[in-house]
Design an enzyme around this catalytic site. Sequence first.
Site, mmCIF file in Angstrom:
data_model
loop_
_atom_site.group_PDB
_atom_site.id
_atom_site.type_symbol
_atom_site.label_atom_id
_atom_site.label_comp_id
_atom_site.label_asym_id
_atom_site.label_seq_id
_atom_site.Cartn_x
_atom_site.Cartn_y
_atom_site.Cartn_z
ATOM 1 N N SER A 85 39.054 87.030 93.309
ATOM 2 C CA SER A 85 38.654 88.365 92.854
ATOM 3 C C SER A 85 37.143 88.366 92.596
ATOM 4 O O SER A 85 36.385 88.102 93.519
ATOM 5 C CB SER A 85 39.458 88.774 91.623
ATOM 6 O OG SER A 85 39.359 90.151 91.378
ATOM 7 N N ASP A 103 46.911 93.909 99.180
ATOM 8 C CA ASP A 103 46.011 93.972 98.023
ATOM 9 C C ASP A 103 45.461 95.389 97.868
ATOM 10 O O ASP A 103 44.843 95.931 98.781
ATOM 11 C CB ASP A 103 44.856 92.985 98.223
ATOM 12 C CG ASP A 103 44.062 92.738 96.943
ATOM 13 O OD1 ASP A 103 44.115 93.584 96.031
ATOM 14 O OD2 ASP A 103 43.392 91.695 96.871
ATOM 15 N N HIS A 146 47.144 91.223 95.216
ATOM 16 C CA HIS A 146 45.919 90.687 94.636
ATOM 17 C C HIS A 146 46.218 89.353 93.957
ATOM 18 O O HIS A 146 46.424 89.269 92.747
ATOM 19 C CB HIS A 146 45.339 91.684 93.641
ATOM 20 C CG HIS A 146 43.927 91.387 93.240
ATOM 21 N ND1 HIS A 146 42.894 91.300 94.143
ATOM 22 C CD2 HIS A 146 43.369 91.143 92.026
ATOM 23 C CE1 HIS A 146 41.764 91.029 93.513
ATOM 24 N NE2 HIS A 146 42.031 90.919 92.223
#
Length: 672
Positions: free
Chosen positions: A524, A613, A645
């Site tokens: 991320s 995602d 994600h």
Amino acid sequence: MAGFPFFRSLTLAGAALVSHGAHAADATTPPPVASFFAAPQVSQAALSPKGGYVALTTMLPDGIQALVVRDSGNLSKVTLLARSTADRALITSVHWINENRVGFTVKNFDKEFEGNRDEFAIDRNGENRVHLISGNWEHQQKQIGSNMVNRTLTAAYSFHGVTHDGSDDILVEKSTWNNTDRTLEHTRLMRLNTRTQALRNAFDGTQPEAVQSWFTDSNDVPRIVTAQIKGRCITSHRNADDTSWSEIGNSACYQDQRFTPLFFDGTDTLYVYAHHKDNGALFRYNLKAMKMDPEPFVETPGYDFTGSAEIDRVSRKLLGLHLHTDAATTFWLDPVLKAEQAKIDAALPNTINTVHCAQDCAASPVLLISSNSDRQPRRYLLYTRASGAITGLGSIHPDIQPAQMGPRSFHHYTARDGRSIPAYVTLPPGKPSGPQPAVVLVHGGPMARGSSWEWEAEAAFLATRGYVVIQPEFRGGTGFGADHFQAGWKQWGGTMQDDLADAARWAAKQGWADPQRVAIMGASYGGYATLMGLIKDPTVFRCGVEWAGVTDIKLRFTSTESDASRETLGYSLRLLVGDPDNPADAEMMRRNSPLLRAAELKQPLLMAHGLKDRRVPIEHAQKFSAAVKASNPNVTSIIYDNEGHGWRHPENSIAFWTQVESFLDRNLKQAP
């Protein structure tokens, strides 16, 4: 400071917390990848309200997850309540509704979006199972406009919490969405009977606008709500018998010295988080006077208050607080539990033993223990109060032995501009001779606390493979004071990035890390920082691994597949990351977007992304992969079709970390 963590002084009636002692470990053959990243063997445990039973989830020999109940007086008495029969579904929460009835939440991990949770209730003898909420959005659509009566609630509902009155009721939130994005418009709190499925409002009257969070008092009556509207964080209150609400807080999110509600104790005192000096602390808030106490109830100098309350629901006493400084600990207000904690710690040395009591704590015959350390994954145990006997219930990763793990320690280093940066360091097991190859592991968020001293699968895995693992709590993260947090605003690719390179240099100066063999990796925001680290500091970082990473800051604002709300796009991102309508910010975002500088990345890179995602949509990976491969042949890109994600399926986690091991062995460990 090396070795076992140091628990910072806790200001509460002059008390101080004492650290546990360190234990030795010998290097052995490292466990296989699956020992770290397979589905947890025992993932959760919960005591019944009177302590007569313990419910837990466990993996059966056939690889299916099960929910079981064990008699706390005779643990050999086991009742199987449920098996997770869906291919990709797992039980993610277990909660006792009363002494005879258990609730549990099931999530389908093939679905990325919210609302994808089924809720069930069942008696502890395995009878009277009821499907309360269907997380299937197709089921919801079929109910819209239909006259068919179906008592199973749709995916617009979700579990909020249990009640504490001995009834069969739970609290659920009914969500309403807008027509422009995937974020909730508001929620309403309701009460659901888990036998009859009768649904009613949890309170009378209207409610404030855009409510996102609910706080109930000791009688399970909604008393506090919070909302975020156009960059303002708003808190509203009502008396238990009122039908209207009044604002008690309205301030600019992130910027003002506001307070955040945390919990009610059993006597209906509200506790809030607010800043005291530079750090966040725990305060009492007087709802009659509508005023916060002038001095903190608890403060943890050097750290923002992070913790949860242990409350006896019968006596309505606040028994203690589970806290995090550099590691977890507990401060007991109750002298009986304080003494029992001391006995448990003596019987279980070298671990942090977090003790939980039943709702009727004084009458409960047992206490539930969650125990771990830097080398010991979490395990659950039961303490019998009459005899002092401690019985194991299971571990999340039973194949991991402490002697196979390396030590983990907490430090501060000085960044190039003089700022003190916290960091966790995990060393390989045994006694490494000289500097070792190292990995700077970057947490996501970035406005989050990254780590704690306790065992962590990713860092532990890398350390067993011979790498020194450095985890900086870089500026812009939370947990270490307002100044530390605000110093990272609009610093993507700037001073936040410099903190990571400075961490690598610092580790080399300590003699731990070989400065010629340092990798950077993360997910991320950590994926973004990995790409920028390779581009901005090519002499520091030899290779990198990123997954689910942001590759272009502008895409955070323009992607039509993103789950970012209007509130996030219009206010939070513009304050914390940068405002694309501001020329100076727009230029900074162009300068610090990896996609626009992909040709500069020459080192080996492993990147991975989930096709589903929505937080960082797949176009981030697709665009960057195409751009970087045009000038860099040593790039491997992986797409997991069934992931969102991050990795939710154990087989993907195991496959990914197997790839990571091979990649680092080839490009870092064996590199000249």
